[in-house]
Design an enzyme around this catalytic site. Structure first.
Site, PDB file in Angstrom:
ATOM      1  N   ASP A 206       0.844  -1.188   0.000  1.00 32.97           N
ATOM      2  CA  ASP A 206       0.000   0.000   0.000  1.00 32.97           C
ATOM      3  C   ASP A 206       0.883   1.243   0.000  1.00 32.97           C
ATOM      4  OD1 ASP A 206       1.009   0.060   2.531  1.00 32.97           O
ATOM      5  OD2 ASP A 206      -0.910   0.364   3.532  1.00 32.97           O
ATOM      6  N   SER A 207       0.254   2.400  -0.042  1.00 30.91           N
ATOM      7  CA  SER A 207       0.994   3.660  -0.125  1.00 30.91           C
ATOM      8  C   SER A 207       1.510   4.129   1.226  1.00 30.91           C
ATOM      9  CB  SER A 207       0.093   4.755  -0.693  1.00 30.91           C
ATOM     10  OG  SER A 207      -0.964   5.037   0.226  1.00 30.91           O
ATOM     11  N   GLY A 208       0.963   3.574   2.309  1.00 28.96           N
ATOM     12  CA  GLY A 208       1.289   4.068   3.644  1.00 28.96           C
ATOM     13  C   GLY A 208       0.272   5.063   4.162  1.00 28.96           C
ATOM     14  N   GLY A 209      -0.730   5.405   3.330  1.00 23.80           N
ATOM     15  CA  GLY A 209      -1.712   6.397   3.736  1.00 23.80           C
ATOM     16  C   GLY A 209      -2.490   6.016   4.975  1.00 23.80           C
ATOM     17  N   PHE A 210      -2.916   4.742   5.076  1.00 24.55           N
ATOM     18  CA  PHE A 210      -3.687   4.311   6.242  1.00 24.55           C
ATOM     19  C   PHE A 210      -2.889   4.545   7.521  1.00 24.55           C
ATOM     20  CE2 PHE A 210      -4.614   1.129   9.468  1.00 24.55           C
ATOM     21  CZ  PHE A 210      -5.980   1.243   9.608  1.00 24.55           C
ATOM     22  N   ASP A 283      -3.718   8.110  -0.709  1.00 23.20           N
ATOM     23  CA  ASP A 283      -5.067   8.625  -0.543  1.00 23.20           C
ATOM     24  C   ASP A 283      -5.233   9.095   0.894  1.00 23.20           C
ATOM     25  OD1 ASP A 283      -4.777   5.989   0.335  1.00 23.20           O
ATOM     26  OD2 ASP A 283      -6.924   5.603   0.254  1.00 23.20           O
ATOM     27  N   GLY A 354     -11.167   3.608   2.578  1.00 22.08           N
ATOM     28  CA  GLY A 354     -11.853   4.532   3.462  1.00 22.08           C
ATOM     29  C   GLY A 354     -12.674   3.798   4.500  1.00 22.08           C
ATOM     30  N   ASP A 403      -7.703  -8.210   2.604  1.00 23.54           N
ATOM     31  CA  ASP A 403      -6.512  -8.273   3.468  1.00 23.54           C
ATOM     32  C   ASP A 403      -6.879  -7.880   4.891  1.00 23.54           C
ATOM     33  OD1 ASP A 403      -5.238  -5.464   4.400  1.00 23.54           O
ATOM     34  OD2 ASP A 403      -6.165  -5.159   2.436  1.00 23.54           O
ATOM     35  N   CYS A 442      -8.253 -30.254  10.345  1.00 26.57           N
ATOM     36  CA  CYS A 442      -7.223 -29.308   9.887  1.00 26.57           C
ATOM     37  C   CYS A 442      -5.892 -30.024   9.658  1.00 26.57           C
ATOM     38  CB  CYS A 442      -7.057 -28.200  10.922  1.00 26.57           C
ATOM     39  SG  CYS A 442      -5.806 -26.980  10.466  1.00 26.57           S
ATOM     40  N   CYS A 444      -2.876 -28.633   9.575  1.00 28.04           N
ATOM     41  CA  CYS A 444      -1.720 -27.862  10.055  1.00 28.04           C
ATOM     42  C   CYS A 444      -0.913 -28.665  11.069  1.00 28.04           C
ATOM     43  CB  CYS A 444      -2.180 -26.538  10.665  1.00 28.04           C
ATOM     44  SG  CYS A 444      -2.878 -26.676  12.324  1.00 28.04           S
ATOM     45  N   CYS A 447      -2.640 -29.242  14.575  1.00 22.05           N
ATOM     46  CA  CYS A 447      -3.738 -30.204  14.645  1.00 22.05           C
ATOM     47  C   CYS A 447      -3.319 -31.627  14.291  1.00 22.05           C
ATOM     48  CB  CYS A 447      -4.876 -29.754  13.735  1.00 22.05           C
ATOM     49  SG  CYS A 447      -5.639 -28.203  14.271  1.00 22.05           S
ATOM     50  N   HIS A 473      -1.971 -22.361  12.353  1.00 22.81           N
ATOM     51  CA  HIS A 473      -3.312 -22.954  12.312  1.00 22.81           C
ATOM     52  C   HIS A 473      -4.332 -21.988  11.719  1.00 22.81           C
ATOM     53  CE1 HIS A 473      -7.004 -24.965  13.587  1.00 22.81           C
ATOM     54  NE2 HIS A 473      -7.392 -23.762  13.991  1.00 22.81           N
TER      55      HIS A 473
END
Length: 494
Positions: A206-210, A283, A354, A403, A442, A444, A447, A473
């Protein structure tokens, strides 16, 4: 006035053999004379300066209020220089906050790229849900898919190779954090982010805006998108976000308190150095509760920033795709405005950003309205939302990837996501003598090799392996969940 200053500091010659009293009297007698000499020298300097100015024909002039504050128009003053930013670049002039972004006619038309494209496998007959593949330079991403977050180029508690075992193909890394440590220049010298972390699979940055807008001082009720970072010794009451204007943002590094400037152009250039397969433009992140006019101004500025980001990207594509970020909060009219404008530009995909609502219900209503407005020939990504309830709310409307730090963060806090028992809090005392796997279905390591009692013991003893096993897991659970959703779409059950 340097000469009189030196005159005041001049010391009288030392007289050998004089008594202390005599010396004191001699010094006292010299003080008036030194003061007189200092005054005469000062007057001479002033007279010389005025005479010089008069001989050059300059006179005092009025200074326009738009000139630099405190500028002097006295005789002989040099012309005022154009203001420059801290980066040395001329400052972007103030504009009307509702100035429209550049039109689509100033950009080339969209065309699929040979290194990045969306392939539709099946469109559900029951909803807008779809199964597809995103083809990138570092591999294929099955959609709908979950995107694990490796903020610093690393997942928490487990190596990123665990994603392949969990059938998760895309990893999310954060430009803001990587800019501050180890720095984009170091990463590019290492051969790019893929080479630096040893990953031969798709990455999105991402741009780092968040993160930057999360540094500001927040108030209660602004929504999950505006959660502040953990407390920092450098964070004042106003937060670490120092300035936001048309040029970009200035903030303090949470690592050392140094000021950092981030612009639409510099955010893209940093992502060019990182070399991710998918990049995001800069943004602004407005809070959930915001004045409608302020939200409108924010959307317009984000559009102008995204257009600048796109221009920078198109100058040097480097086999990278760029997603637009659709804004507008929960305002339907602004979401429509944003979706229509950004769809007119040659972005390779679209991210829903947003504020996405206060709960999964409002999120689902927002997706139902926004998704039909976006082109269907390109992928869509939901930024920062990835819990199971929200995924199930977004998939029927056609969202492709999500994500979130949710599953890995939950694991570090002792919560397991299971098919057989729902959410399991491994820290509960009841697990101390449960000699069975958390989920018999599962595959993993936890488990297939260990019991709930063993994990409970590791967690209680603060053994690092507890977080490793729990995180692995939960990632396997997310891989199963998305595979199950894809299968249901293929069967027209979703």
């Amino acid at each position: 006035i340097a000469a009189p200053h030196r005159a005041r500091r001049a010391r009288a010659p030392r007289v050998v053999g004089m008594s202390a009293a005599a010396k004191g009297g001699r010094e006292a007698a010299k003080r008036p004379r030194a003061l007189i000499e200092s005054t005469r020298a000062l007057v001479k300097l002033i007279d010389d300066g005025m005479a010089g100015a008069a001989s050059r024909g300059h006179a005092t002039a009025a200074v326009d209020e738009n000139d630099a504050a405190g500028a002097s128009a006295a005789a002989g003053a040099a012309p005022a220089k154009k203001k420059r930013s801290r980066s040395g670049k001329p400052q972007v002039p103030k504009i009307d906050p509702l100035t429209p972004p550049p039109p689509a006619s100033e950009f080339p038309p969209y065309a699929p790229r040979d290194f990045f494209r969306y392939e539709l496998i099946h469109q559900s007959k029951k909803s807008n849900a779809r199964v597809g593949r995103i083809h990138t330079p570092h591999g294929v991403i099955d959609t709908p898919g979950f995107v694990a977050v490796g903020t610093m180029g690393a997942l928490k508690a487990v190596p990123h190779q665990e994603l392949q075992a969990a059938n998760l193909q895309l990893m999310f890394s954060n430009t803001y954090h990587l800019m501050l440590q180890p720095g984009a220049d170091l990463v590019v010298n290492a051969g790019g982010l893929h080479a630096f972390i040893g990953r031969d699979a798709p990455i999105i940055t991402d741009s780092g805006g968040f993160q930057v807008f999360s540094l500001g001082n927040t108030s209660q009720g602004e929504g999950p998108e505006m959660k502040s970072r953990r407390p920092s010794k450098h964070k004042s009451e106003e937060g670490l976000l120092l300035r936001v204007n048309e040029e970009g943002v200035v903030f303090k590094s949470y690592r050392d308190g140094k000021k950092v400037e981030l612009t639409p152009e510099s955010a893209v250039l940093a992502q060019k150095k990182l070399g991710a397969d998918i990049i995001i433009p800069l943004d602004e992140l407005p809070p959930y509760r915001i004045d409608p006019e302020a939200l409108r101004r924010s959307v317009y500025m984000s559009h102008r920033w995204e257009a600048r980001s796109l221009r920078t990207h198109l100058e040097d594509v480097r086999r990278q795709a760029m997603y637009a970020v659709v804004h507008g909060g929960v305002d339907a009219a602004l979401r429509k405005l944003s979706a229509e404008y950004l769809s007119s530009l040659p972005f390779d995909g679209f991210a829903i950003g947003g504020s996405l609502g206060k709960d999964p219900t409002e999120f689902g209503e927002l997706m139902a309205y926004v998704m039909p407005l976006l082109p269907r020939d390109r992928p869509t990504h939901v930024l920062g939302i990835g819990d199971e309830t929200s995924i199930r709310a977004g998939v029927p409307h056609g969202a492709d990837t999500f994500d979130s730090t949710f599953p890995t963060r939950a694991a570090r806090h002792g919560t397991l996501l299971t098919r057989t028992h729902g959410r399991v809090n491994i820290r509960r005392r009841e697990n101390a003598e449960m000699f069975e796997p958390p989920c018999a279905l599962c595959p993993c390591r936890l488990c297939t090799s260990h019991t709930r009692a063993y994990l409970h013991h590791l967690d209680k003893a603060n053994e690092p392996m507890a977080q490793e096993l729990a995180t692995s897991h939960n990632l396997h659970y997310m891989g199963w969940l998305m595979g199950d959703i894809r299968e249901k779409i293929l069967n027209d059950e979703i």
